[in-house]
Write an enzyme that holds these catalytic residues in place. Sequence first.
Site, short mmCIF file in Angstrom:
data_model
loop_
_atom_site.label_atom_id
_atom_site.label_comp_id
_atom_site.label_asym_id
_atom_site.label_seq_id
_atom_site.Cartn_x
_atom_site.Cartn_y
_atom_site.Cartn_z
CE LYS A 63 -3.77 -0.62 2.36
NZ LYS A 63 -4.43 -0.90 3.66
NE ARG A 74 -5.38 3.32 3.72
CZ ARG A 74 -5.29 3.57 2.42
NH1 ARG A 74 -4.61 4.62 1.97
NH2 ARG A 74 -5.87 2.76 1.56
N GLY A 101 -8.55 -7.42 4.33
CA GLY A 101 -9.36 -7.47 5.53
C GLY A 101 -8.71 -8.15 6.73
CG MET A 140 -3.07 -7.36 9.46
SD MET A 140 -1.37 -7.14 9.02
CE MET A 140 -1.54 -6.71 7.34
NE ARG A 158 -5.58 -4.56 -3.35
CZ ARG A 158 -6.22 -4.58 -2.19
NH1 ARG A 158 -5.55 -4.45 -1.07
NH2 ARG A 158 -7.52 -4.71 -2.13
CG HIS A 183 -14.12 -10.74 3.81
ND1 HIS A 183 -14.48 -12.03 4.12
CD2 HIS A 183 -12.84 -10.59 4.19
CE1 HIS A 183 -13.45 -12.63 4.70
NE2 HIS A 183 -12.44 -11.78 4.76
CB SER A 191 10.71 -43.60 -12.39
OG SER A 191 9.60 -42.80 -12.09
CG ASN A 211 3.46 -41.05 -3.75
OD1 ASN A 211 3.71 -39.85 -3.71
ND2 ASN A 211 2.54 -41.57 -4.54
CB CYS A 233 6.35 -41.52 -11.28
SG CYS A 233 6.99 -42.86 -10.25
CE1 TYR A 289 9.22 -39.47 -15.98
CE2 TYR A 289 11.28 -39.77 -17.16
CZ TYR A 289 10.27 -40.28 -16.36
OH TYR A 289 10.32 -41.58 -15.93
P1 ADP Z 1 -7.74 -2.37 3.43
O1 ADP Z 1 -6.34 -2.77 3.32
O2 ADP Z 1 -8.56 -3.24 4.29
O3 ADP Z 1 -8.34 -2.06 2.08
P2 ADP Z 1 -7.38 0.45 3.73
O4 ADP Z 1 -6.24 0.92 4.51
O5 ADP Z 1 -7.24 0.50 2.26
O6 ADP Z 1 -7.73 -1.00 4.22
O7 ADP Z 1 -8.63 1.30 4.21
C1 ADP Z 1 -9.95 0.87 4.24
C2 ADP Z 1 -10.82 1.86 3.55
O8 ADP Z 1 -10.70 3.16 4.14
C3 ADP Z 1 -10.45 2.00 2.11
O9 ADP Z 1 -11.52 1.60 1.33
C4 ADP Z 1 -10.15 3.44 1.86
O10 ADP Z 1 -10.93 3.90 0.80
C5 ADP Z 1 -10.58 4.15 3.15
N1 ADP Z 1 -9.54 5.12 3.51
C6 ADP Z 1 -8.31 4.84 3.93
N2 ADP Z 1 -7.59 5.96 4.12
C7 ADP Z 1 -8.40 6.98 3.82
C8 ADP Z 1 -8.24 8.39 3.81
N3 ADP Z 1 -7.09 8.97 4.15
N4 ADP Z 1 -9.28 9.14 3.43
C9 ADP Z 1 -10.45 8.55 3.08
N5 ADP Z 1 -10.67 7.24 3.08
C10 ADP Z 1 -9.65 6.45 3.44
MG MG Z 2 -7.71 -0.92 0.79
#
Ligand code: ADP
Ligand code: MG
Length: 873
Positions: free
Chosen positions: A26, A95, A104, A106, A339, A455, A763, A767, A830, A850
Amino acid sequence: MVKYVYFFGNGKAEGDGSDKNLLGGKGAGLAEMTNLGIPVPPGFTITTEACIAYQKNKTYPEGMWEQTLEALKKLEETTKKKFGSNENPLLVSVRSGARVSMPGMMDTILNLGLNDETVKGLATSSNNERFAYDSYRRFIQMFSNVVLGVEHSKFEKLISEVKKGKGYSLDTDLTAEDWKGLVEKFKALVQNETGKPFPQDVMEQLKLAINAVFDSWDNQRAKTYRKINKIPDDWGTAVNVVAMVFGNMGNDSGTGVAFTRNPSTGEKEFFGEFLINAQGEDVVAGIRTPEPISRLKDEMPGVFAQLEEVYKKLESHYKDMQDIEFTVERGVLYMLQTRSGKRTARAAVKIAYDMYKEGLIDKKTAVLRVAPEQVDQLLHPMIDPKEKYTPIAKGLPASPGAAVGRVVFTADDAESWAAKGEKVILVRDETSPEDIGGMHAAEGILTATGGMTSHAAVVARGMGKCCIVGCGSIHIDEDEKVFTVGNITVKEGDFITINGSTGEVILGKVKLVDPELSGEFAEILSWADEFRKLGVRTNADTPHDSKVAREFGAEGIGLCRTEHMFFEGDRIDAVREMILADTEEERVKALAKVKPYQKEDFKGIFKAMDGFPVTVRLLDPPLHEFIPHTDEDIQKVANASGIPFDVLKKKRDELHEFNPMLGHRGCRLGITYPEIYEMQVYAIMEAACEVAKEGVKVYPEIMIPLVGHYKELEMLREMTVRVADEVMHKYGITLKYLVGTMIELPRAALTADEIAQYAEFFSFGTNDLTQTTLGLSRDDSGKFLPFYVEKGIYKEDPFVSLDLNGVGQLVEMGVTKGRKTRPDLKTGICGEHGGDPASIFFCHRVGLNYVSCSPYRVPVARLAAAHAALKQQ
Ligand code: ADP
Ligand code: MG
Ligand code: MG
């Protein structure tokens, strides 16, 4: 002084996209976008190194906090706002972000910096009191949940009460006064739950939030996720502190997520969803059902045009499909994340293929873009196109493939039912990160709410599981363990079929069929063939399997197990007669009955493999596998065959072994009953000569199993050559054939130089070699091996992925010693490992000729072999 904090803002970043290891995915993405001139709110990234240092004794490494304060000051200057000010307060998001995305897993906290005073400042500076208090309550909710451990649902309950009292249906109906009232209730709840007031000091808030993100690296669900996805524990997560931009400032604001191409099909189309007047987490959490991104074009044409420009720029910059997050604050677009997008195998293939054709990437890159582990998905079952069915409901096709299973309603049930061998479909309103264990255990996932980026959808695609989301017509009653659709009620344990490619939910079991290679996939595999050094063969015992494997690109058979042919139809009677024979004469008579069957089978296989080698293994399992064991079964056989019950029973007792795996089997049978192996060699060579006369190109390779001493092979080789010569003489043709052995006992590997005198090929039967090297019975290890894997003693089940340090050494030694004696020794593998990408990498490295695997793994092996060759370069 170690640099722990990297700033980005004003079109310039201290780091860039190549710093993923240090800044996390990120952070690197935010830095790179900033440098590209794409609008990103300013902020800073605290490195993964800081996280790792912190983990040791939960204190910051020297200098980190000072650098954080400095960066914060810079952020204040850049935004012209002040952290903790009650006039124009700076708010930030805190974040997490590891090297690879862990959706989702962390924690993230938004709107940090709000307290009873700064919220007033926010109300004034934004001229929007409702927005200010909505943000404050969101902050209390998230912070209390993530940092203080107060359950999210307790806050939601308070909101529901207010909504009910006022007769509202949506969160957006709540007024400024409503949120103000709720903020007070929230604070009281926190006081009640934690015994302390909600922290008002913004610096303390920041510190606690950073710690929470660091700590989240080691929470249970993140650990589970890492284990499933094989992510090392010592990578750590970075922390991104980013100036907030607000999608919840009214109807000219909003937030969304999008993919630059369709992550499910790979189609070249901008794909995603958004919500008006909302903050980011609303989209991902699946609380409100978002609108498709195409609608943004109508609602905010200017923003949409800008977004299009950004996504095109990102895709051509990264030369890969991107998964992006954005927020619109009062008509202004901000990018919050980019990403490489997770995608289904189908999409991976299509995108790699298209991008090559578009000239964006070269062939090697295209091949490397398709993960061998993942393509297994494409080889997963789908609904038989010939089946007719009426779906009871339809949701969004979030992850393709089809699955049949019994309905369960909780992740725990999914896990416990699956442990008992049941196939289950996990049905939930929505999934959350706690559910991943259950999602992993299920055949497929069905949710009532959520969009294509919820999710459930994201995680299922990553797992290659079939999944349907947002199936709004099903109503789940988790307490009663039922769901209803119209007047249909489906109970826990009922069978349903789901089609993740279409979104259809079907009552009962529908027939699934095995897939075929798509044109694009076949083409990518043919590119892979240009790069790989390893040959890929298949393990097949029937003409049908041989044909399937040929269609998948197998270049021969690495293992044809003759004993499987013994069981088919009524030939087992002749086999039993052979086993029951007391004299050699009787045995030869019975064998004569078995031979024609074997010959026919070999002819079919040779024809299917026209032009490719076929390795036939002579009889391997102990003889008692062919006779019944229980008295009841013995009686049945006695009735059917006319052999007296007592005779059968006596034979069973005679043949009983304490350690059958180490008993009278493999070449030991050939040594003690030469007539059995002789019959087999006759059958193989006669079949070969007969099909050769029909014009089939045939390359038989006769393989002697379980050799531990070169003398065993010396004797059996002599017999084989004698019979082969006799047969060829009889038919008046000369065929090129090989005699070789399996290396599946440690002693064979240790004395491979001696054995190679009599073997033209080796060969590796990994296993048995795993079993005998580890002293671990495959049939008994189920009780404790999973525990070993869980405890990390073995990183993975050694029967699934080759134990490189142990068994691997024996393989390597076998190759080296064998080739010393016979430089042109052909070598292959094999075992089950022949279809496992990590094991294939190893086979490439030690120079095997192979790998041989089951027909449906052949495409996986072709691709893995190419990856091994390309990555070694
Ligand atoms: P995840 O890795 O779970 O996607 P993020 O760190 O990307 O978590 O954040 C979760 C949500 O919060 C994201 O959808 C993002 O759009 C929103 N968000 C994160 N930082 C900001 C920010 N500075 N301003 C507005 N929205 C934010
Ligand atoms: Mg995100
Ligand atoms: Mg074996």
